[in-house]
Design a protein around this motif. Sequence first.
Motif, PDB file in Angstrom:
ATOM      1  N   PHE A   1       0.805  -1.225   0.000  1.00 19.35           N
ATOM      2  CA  PHE A   1       0.000   0.000   0.000  1.00 19.35           C
ATOM      3  C   PHE A   1       0.840   1.278   0.000  1.00 19.35           C
ATOM      4  N   SER A   2       2.096   1.168  -0.431  1.00 21.19           N
ATOM      5  CA  SER A   2       2.895   2.374  -0.634  1.00 21.19           C
ATOM      6  C   SER A   2       2.263   3.192  -1.753  1.00 21.19           C
ATOM      7  N   VAL A   3       2.565   4.468  -1.771  1.00 19.00           N
ATOM      8  CA  VAL A   3       2.062   5.342  -2.832  1.00 19.00           C
ATOM      9  C   VAL A   3       3.191   5.555  -3.840  1.00 19.00           C
ATOM     10  N   PRO A   4       3.058   5.002  -5.042  1.00 22.40           N
ATOM     11  CA  PRO A   4       4.125   5.143  -6.032  1.00 22.40           C
ATOM     12  C   PRO A   4       4.045   6.487  -6.746  1.00 22.40           C
ATOM     13  N   CYS A   5       5.031   6.737  -7.599  1.00 28.34           N
ATOM     14  CA  CYS A   5       5.006   7.955  -8.403  1.00 28.34           C
ATOM     15  C   CYS A   5       3.805   7.911  -9.351  1.00 28.34           C
ATOM     16  N   VAL A   6       3.367   9.070  -9.767  1.00 28.19           N
ATOM     17  CA  VAL A   6       2.202   9.153 -10.659  1.00 28.19           C
ATOM     18  C   VAL A   6       2.614   8.940 -12.113  1.00 28.19           C
ATOM     19  N   ASP A   7       3.727   9.553 -12.505  1.00 23.51           N
ATOM     20  CA  ASP A   7       4.177   9.494 -13.897  1.00 23.51           C
ATOM     21  C   ASP A   7       5.083   8.291 -14.125  1.00 23.51           C
ATOM     22  N   ARG A   8       4.529   7.088 -13.974  1.00 21.95           N
ATOM     23  CA  ARG A   8       5.322   5.856 -13.979  1.00 21.95           C
ATOM     24  C   ARG A   8       6.040   5.602 -15.310  1.00 21.95           C
ATOM     25  N   ASP A   9       5.443   6.029 -16.401  1.00 22.89           N
ATOM     26  CA  ASP A   9       6.066   5.805 -17.706  1.00 22.89           C
ATOM     27  C   ASP A   9       7.296   6.676 -17.926  1.00 22.89           C
ATOM     28  N   GLN A  10       7.547   7.615 -17.013  1.00 20.46           N
ATOM     29  CA  GLN A  10       8.745   8.444 -17.107  1.00 20.46           C
ATOM     30  C   GLN A  10       9.933   7.833 -16.368  1.00 20.46           C
ATOM     31  N   TYR A  11       9.662   6.778 -15.609  1.00 20.89           N
ATOM     32  CA  TYR A  11      10.685   6.153 -14.762  1.00 20.89           C
ATOM     33  C   TYR A  11      11.247   4.900 -15.420  1.00 20.89           C
ATOM     34  N   VAL A  12      12.551   4.725 -15.306  1.00 19.93           N
ATOM     35  CA  VAL A  12      13.188   3.495 -15.767  1.00 19.93           C
ATOM     36  C   VAL A  12      12.970   2.376 -14.750  1.00 19.93           C
ATOM     37  N   PHE A  13      13.032   2.729 -13.457  1.00 18.47           N
ATOM     38  CA  PHE A  13      12.920   1.708 -12.409  1.00 18.47           C
ATOM     39  C   PHE A  13      11.625   1.851 -11.615  1.00 18.47           C
ATOM     40  N   TRP A  14      10.957   0.721 -11.454  1.00 21.38           N
ATOM     41  CA  TRP A  14       9.724   0.691 -10.674  1.00 21.38           C
ATOM     42  C   TRP A  14      10.041   0.683  -9.175  1.00 21.38           C
ATOM     43  N   ASP A  15      10.913  -0.229  -8.747  1.00 17.49           N
ATOM     44  CA  ASP A  15      11.304  -0.273  -7.337  1.00 17.49           C
ATOM     45  C   ASP A  15      12.832  -0.348  -7.258  1.00 17.49           C
ATOM     46  N   ALA A  16      13.357  -0.749  -6.145  1.00 17.47           N
ATOM     47  CA  ALA A  16      14.807  -0.731  -5.948  1.00 17.47           C
ATOM     48  C   ALA A  16      15.561  -1.637  -6.912  1.00 17.47           C
ATOM     49  N   PHE A  17      14.868  -2.640  -7.469  1.00 24.63           N
ATOM     50  CA  PHE A  17      15.550  -3.655  -8.269  1.00 24.63           C
ATOM     51  C   PHE A  17      15.018  -3.836  -9.688  1.00 24.63           C
ATOM     52  N   HIS A  18      13.775  -3.487  -9.918  1.00 26.38           N
ATOM     53  CA  HIS A  18      13.097  -3.919 -11.137  1.00 26.38           C
ATOM     54  C   HIS A  18      12.674  -2.761 -12.043  1.00 26.38           C
ATOM     55  N   PRO A  19      12.717  -2.988 -13.362  1.00 25.72           N
ATOM     56  CA  PRO A  19      12.297  -1.948 -14.303  1.00 25.72           C
ATOM     57  C   PRO A  19      10.781  -1.779 -14.337  1.00 25.72           C
ATOM     58  N   THR A  20      10.359  -0.646 -14.859  1.00 24.10           N
ATOM     59  CA  THR A  20       8.933  -0.389 -15.031  1.00 24.10           C
ATOM     60  C   THR A  20       8.392  -1.151 -16.237  1.00 24.10           C
ATOM     61  N   GLN A  21       7.091  -1.175 -16.332  1.00 27.86           N
ATOM     62  CA  GLN A  21       6.422  -1.790 -17.478  1.00 27.86           C
ATOM     63  C   GLN A  21       6.900  -1.153 -18.786  1.00 27.86           C
ATOM     64  N   ALA A  22       7.097   0.158 -18.775  1.00 27.54           N
ATOM     65  CA  ALA A  22       7.524   0.858 -19.989  1.00 27.54           C
ATOM     66  C   ALA A  22       8.871   0.352 -20.470  1.00 27.54           C
ATOM     67  N   VAL A  23       9.792   0.081 -19.550  1.00 30.43           N
ATOM     68  CA  VAL A  23      11.107  -0.458 -19.918  1.00 30.43           C
ATOM     69  C   VAL A  23      10.979  -1.906 -20.369  1.00 30.43           C
ATOM     70  N   ASN A  24      10.151  -2.674 -19.682  1.00 32.91           N
ATOM     71  CA  ASN A  24       9.966  -4.078 -20.053  1.00 32.91           C
ATOM     72  C   ASN A  24       9.487  -4.222 -21.494  1.00 32.91           C
ATOM     73  N   LYS A  25       8.634  -3.317 -21.910  1.00 29.87           N
ATOM     74  CA  LYS A  25       8.131  -3.360 -23.297  1.00 29.87           C
ATOM     75  C   LYS A  25       9.275  -3.159 -24.283  1.00 29.87           C
ATOM     76  N   ILE A  26      10.160  -2.221 -23.995  1.00 30.16           N
ATOM     77  CA  ILE A  26      11.307  -1.963 -24.872  1.00 30.16           C
ATOM     78  C   ILE A  26      12.231  -3.170 -24.914  1.00 30.16           C
ATOM     79  N   LEU A  27      12.524  -3.744 -23.745  1.00 30.57           N
ATOM     80  CA  LEU A  27      13.425  -4.889 -23.681  1.00 30.57           C
ATOM     81  C   LEU A  27      12.845  -6.095 -24.423  1.00 30.57           C
ATOM     82  N   ALA A  28      11.534  -6.280 -24.331  1.00 33.62           N
ATOM     83  CA  ALA A  28      10.889  -7.389 -25.053  1.00 33.62           C
ATOM     84  C   ALA A  28      11.019  -7.208 -26.559  1.00 33.62           C
ATOM     85  N   HIS A  29      10.826  -5.988 -27.033  1.00 26.93           N
ATOM     86  CA  HIS A  29      10.944  -5.723 -28.470  1.00 26.93           C
ATOM     87  C   HIS A  29      12.383  -5.904 -28.949  1.00 26.93           C
ATOM     88  N   LYS A  30      13.350  -5.543 -28.105  1.00 25.41           N
ATOM     89  CA  LYS A  30      14.750  -5.740 -28.476  1.00 25.41           C
ATOM     90  C   LYS A  30      15.087  -7.234 -28.532  1.00 25.41           C
TER      91      LYS A  30
END
Length: 373
Positions: A319-348
């Motif tokens: 129940f933490s409150v994350p950032c609002v502009d998530r697609d502007q972030y490379v990292f979702w949490d301390a270790f993992h990329p955001t969905q936006a980065v995952n999409k790029i990596l999948a296409h690569k």
Amino acid sequence: MVKMEVPCPLIFKIVFMVVVVVVSSNAVVATPEFPAMFVMGDSIVDDGNNNNLNSLAKSNFMPYGIDFNGGPSGRFCNGKTIIDFLGELLGLPYLPAFADSSTTGGNVLRGVNYASAAAGILDETGRNLGDRYSLSQQVQNFESTLNQLRSQMDENSLSQYLAKSLVVIVLGSNDYINNYLKPSFYTSSYLYTPIDYADLLINHYTRQILTLHSLGFRKFFLADIGPLGCIPNQLATGLAPPRKCVFFVNELVKMFNTRLRSLVDQLNANHPGAIFVHGNTYRALNDILNSPINYGFSVTNRACCGMGMNQAQITCLPFSVPCVDRDQYVFWDAFHPTQAVNKILAHKAYAGSRSECYPINIQQMISNNNLSS
């Protein structure tokens, strides 16, 4: 009784809308590019295997899944993982988690995800976080799936099915983050030089790859380790200069990655009829970090969800409150990329250049599949 006539164009429109809803809800096409995809890995690609384990490495709570249809599922992301996006590109449904009770019978025919958060190439990796499925255990878990597959097709059909299916392995990060860099929990740091440790990992990794090959798989995508010295968790240690990554951590990772690429050459030379691909995650993510504007990102050095320095000293809690502009972030949490980065990596991974996927990409593996049919 009044007879009502529905205009033909309206009927067509209704039928069209129904078809669109069905197709989009399943996110698959009629004929998948591979008969199935089997995934082994860690939290980067875990889709729920840790949910019922006695582990601190879990993400089946909000705000994880805040952008995922269905909410928290055990994915360590705000939305879709690399595997979810890759599956969409290949025409495959979301893969069931091995540990899910419904992953039986016909539900395994399009593939299964065995990935487990905190897991590593070494069996000991991640034990500070509790239970997890190590690589060797994930391979054993596949063998139980294989028994189910044998009950659904004859040996010849099964042999062709496995040979044309795709195996994706995303592992190694925890062998550094939750092993080599934590000498208080393990003895590895005291027993091995960085070079010896990278060799140890590759030797264990090779044994499991060869086991999977002996079971019938012939198509492998082996992702290397990303620039761990640049993730918020490592930046929060204070060991990096301003606006820089932790140099020595990235150097450790490169030792493993160099050996993985050499292993791919060796495997391709020694196993004609099979294809092993090195996915250069390090290069792909490093390019995003070095040129974020080119990819639409503005925040590269802190997590969207977390607390403390770089929002990463305490990772994303329930129940933490994350950032609002998530697609502007490379990292979702301390270790993992955001969905936006995952999409790029999948296409690569799917259509990347030779510097990103060596010696060929997954799309080119499909052509190889078609030639052998």
